[in-house]
Write a protein that holds these residues in place. Structure first.
Motif, PDB file in Angstrom:
ATOM      1  N   LEU A 228       0.869  -1.168   0.000  1.00  0.00           N
ATOM      2  CA  LEU A 228       0.000   0.000   0.000  1.00  0.00           C
ATOM      3  C   LEU A 228       0.905   1.216   0.000  1.00  0.00           C
ATOM      4  N   ARG A 229       0.801   2.018  -1.057  1.00  0.00           N
ATOM      5  CA  ARG A 229       1.591   3.244  -1.098  1.00  0.00           C
ATOM      6  C   ARG A 229       0.895   4.277  -0.233  1.00  0.00           C
ATOM      7  N   VAL A 230       1.646   4.876   0.661  1.00  0.00           N
ATOM      8  CA  VAL A 230       1.078   5.862   1.569  1.00  0.00           C
ATOM      9  C   VAL A 230       1.735   7.201   1.266  1.00  0.00           C
ATOM     10  N   MET A 231       0.915   8.159   0.861  1.00  0.00           N
ATOM     11  CA  MET A 231       1.398   9.501   0.560  1.00  0.00           C
ATOM     12  C   MET A 231       1.408  10.294   1.858  1.00  0.00           C
ATOM     13  N   VAL A 232       2.597  10.738   2.236  1.00  0.00           N
ATOM     14  CA  VAL A 232       2.736  11.546   3.437  1.00  0.00           C
ATOM     15  C   VAL A 232       2.426  12.984   3.047  1.00  0.00           C
ATOM     16  N   GLY A 233       1.929  13.758   3.991  1.00  0.00           N
ATOM     17  CA  GLY A 233       1.536  15.133   3.720  1.00  0.00           C
ATOM     18  C   GLY A 233       2.618  15.983   3.086  1.00  0.00           C
ATOM     19  N   ASN A 234       3.883  15.594   3.199  1.00  0.00           N
ATOM     20  CA  ASN A 234       4.972  16.377   2.589  1.00  0.00           C
ATOM     21  C   ASN A 234       5.327  15.842   1.204  1.00  0.00           C
ATOM     22  N   SER A 235       4.435  15.055   0.602  1.00  0.00           N
ATOM     23  CA  SER A 235       4.568  14.463  -0.739  1.00  0.00           C
ATOM     24  C   SER A 235       5.538  13.287  -0.813  1.00  0.00           C
ATOM     25  N   GLN A 236       6.123  12.889   0.284  1.00  0.00           N
ATOM     26  CA  GLN A 236       6.960  11.688   0.305  1.00  0.00           C
ATOM     27  C   GLN A 236       6.026  10.475   0.277  1.00  0.00           C
ATOM     28  N   GLN A 237       6.493   9.365  -0.285  1.00  0.00           N
ATOM     29  CA  GLN A 237       5.686   8.154  -0.273  1.00  0.00           C
ATOM     30  C   GLN A 237       6.383   7.082   0.541  1.00  0.00           C
ATOM     31  N   LEU A 238       5.620   6.418   1.401  1.00  0.00           N
ATOM     32  CA  LEU A 238       6.112   5.281   2.165  1.00  0.00           C
ATOM     33  C   LEU A 238       5.364   4.059   1.662  1.00  0.00           C
ATOM     34  N   GLU A 239       5.938   2.890   1.873  1.00  0.00           N
ATOM     35  CA  GLU A 239       5.259   1.674   1.451  1.00  0.00           C
ATOM     36  C   GLU A 239       4.906   0.854   2.677  1.00  0.00           C
ATOM     37  N   CYS A 240       3.661   0.491   2.755  1.00  0.00           N
ATOM     38  CA  CYS A 240       3.160  -0.334   3.860  1.00  0.00           C
ATOM     39  C   CYS A 240       2.924  -1.728   3.286  1.00  0.00           C
ATOM     40  N   THR A 241       3.544  -2.741   3.894  1.00  0.00           N
ATOM     41  CA  THR A 241       3.424  -4.093   3.351  1.00  0.00           C
ATOM     42  C   THR A 241       2.759  -5.067   4.316  1.00  0.00           C
ATOM     43  N   SER A 242       2.282  -4.560   5.463  1.00  0.00           N
ATOM     44  CA  SER A 242       1.606  -5.476   6.389  1.00  0.00           C
ATOM     45  C   SER A 242       0.509  -4.748   7.158  1.00  0.00           C
ATOM     46  N   VAL A 243      -0.444  -5.544   7.614  1.00  0.00           N
ATOM     47  CA  VAL A 243      -1.582  -5.013   8.357  1.00  0.00           C
ATOM     48  C   VAL A 243      -1.897  -5.954   9.509  1.00  0.00           C
ATOM     49  N   CYS A 244      -2.238  -5.379  10.655  1.00  0.00           N
ATOM     50  CA  CYS A 244      -2.712  -6.153  11.800  1.00  0.00           C
ATOM     51  C   CYS A 244      -4.233  -6.055  11.760  1.00  0.00           C
ATOM     52  N   GLU A 245      -4.889  -7.193  11.547  1.00  0.00           N
ATOM     53  CA  GLU A 245      -6.335  -7.183  11.352  1.00  0.00           C
ATOM     54  C   GLU A 245      -7.089  -7.422  12.644  1.00  0.00           C
ATOM     55  N   SER A 246      -8.259  -6.808  12.726  1.00  0.00           N
ATOM     56  CA  SER A 246      -9.202  -7.005  13.841  1.00  0.00           C
ATOM     57  C   SER A 246      -8.544  -6.819  15.204  1.00  0.00           C
ATOM     58  N   VAL A 247      -7.837  -5.717  15.357  1.00  0.00           N
ATOM     59  CA  VAL A 247      -7.189  -5.403  16.633  1.00  0.00           C
ATOM     60  C   VAL A 247      -8.217  -4.728  17.541  1.00  0.00           C
ATOM     61  N   SER A 248      -8.300  -5.199  18.781  1.00  0.00           N
ATOM     62  CA  SER A 248      -9.221  -4.615  19.756  1.00  0.00           C
ATOM     63  C   SER A 248      -8.547  -3.417  20.416  1.00  0.00           C
ATOM     64  N   VAL A 249      -9.124  -2.240  20.209  1.00  0.00           N
ATOM     65  CA  VAL A 249      -8.604  -1.007  20.793  1.00  0.00           C
ATOM     66  C   VAL A 249      -9.685  -0.456  21.713  1.00  0.00           C
ATOM     67  N   THR A 250      -9.325  -0.170  22.956  1.00  0.00           N
ATOM     68  CA  THR A 250     -10.284   0.398  23.898  1.00  0.00           C
ATOM     69  C   THR A 250      -9.928   1.854  24.144  1.00  0.00           C
ATOM     70  N   ILE A 251     -10.929   2.724  23.959  1.00  0.00           N
ATOM     71  CA  ILE A 251     -10.775   4.147  24.241  1.00  0.00           C
ATOM     72  C   ILE A 251     -11.859   4.513  25.239  1.00  0.00           C
ATOM     73  N   GLN A 252     -11.452   4.942  26.424  1.00  0.00           N
ATOM     74  CA  GLN A 252     -12.392   5.379  27.464  1.00  0.00           C
ATOM     75  C   GLN A 252     -13.553   4.395  27.632  1.00  0.00           C
ATOM     76  N   ALA A 253     -13.220   3.140  27.874  1.00  0.00           N
ATOM     77  CA  ALA A 253     -14.150   2.051  28.170  1.00  0.00           C
ATOM     78  C   ALA A 253     -14.989   1.592  26.972  1.00  0.00           C
ATOM     79  N   THR A 254     -14.745   2.117  25.786  1.00  0.00           N
ATOM     80  CA  THR A 254     -15.455   1.660  24.589  1.00  0.00           C
ATOM     81  C   THR A 254     -14.477   0.900  23.709  1.00  0.00           C
TER      82      THR A 254
END
Length: 170
Positions: free
Chosen positions: A78-104
């Motif tokens: 996945l090519r990721v365009m950074v706000g300064n026009s630089q591009q980074l490449e993302c080659t992995s994803v962590c799926e279905s991660v449980s994140v809790t924010i303020q008890a939700t």
């Protein structure tokens, strides 16, 4: 007289004409007027989350993945365009991660990227999953319905975040 044909312009790479985007401020962990920062947890680890409407996807710091014992899945780059026009490449994803924010609890897919500052950046991908959201940047609050329940999240100020000890932050 026959008009001269227009010279062909090169077409953009058809594989990914719309690269994912992350704002430069989110990449650096800076809080800007269009971002909100929250303390959250993944597993039993405290994380700093940045909600950023300028980022298309959700991202997690690459070094945090092993600390949290997450198992990333290799993806099509996945090519990721950074706000300064630089591009980074993302080659992995962590799926279905449980994140809790303020008890939700939220279940999110997090693309692994070398971000600094915030541990996790949640962007439009997460915001769209919430449906209508009322955001007040003056009071740093977000209000929405999630899983049939009214949720109100209170964003952290620099003062709140500075009161964390380094061990709490880790």
């Amino acid at each position: 007289p026959n008009p001269q044909p227009e010279p062909e312009t090169p077409t953009p790479d058809p594989i990914d004409p719309y690269p994912a985007q992350i704002s430069f401020n989110s990449l650096a962990g800076n809080v800007t007027p269009e971002t909100l920062r929250f303390m959250g947890t993944i597993g039993n680890h405290h994380v700093v989350l940045l909600v950023d409407g300028g980022s298309t996807q959700n991202f997690i710091q690459h070094q945090l993945v092993s600390q949290l014992s997450l198992t990333p899945r290799t993806t099509t780059p996945l090519r990721v365009m950074v706000g300064n026009s630089q591009q980074l490449e993302c080659t992995s994803v962590c799926e279905s991660v449980s994140v809790t924010i303020q008890a939700t609890q939220f279940i999110v897919d997090l693309h692994v990227l070398p971000i600094a500052g915030a541990n996790v950046v949640v962007g439009v991908q997460w915001l769209k999953s919430l449906g209508p959201v009322l955001t007040d940047y003056n009071s740093l609050r977000m209000k929405f319905f999630h899983a049939g329940t009214f949720v109100e999240l209170q964003g952290d100020t620099e003062t709140t975040l500075n009161s964390l000890s380094s061990s709490q932050f880790h």
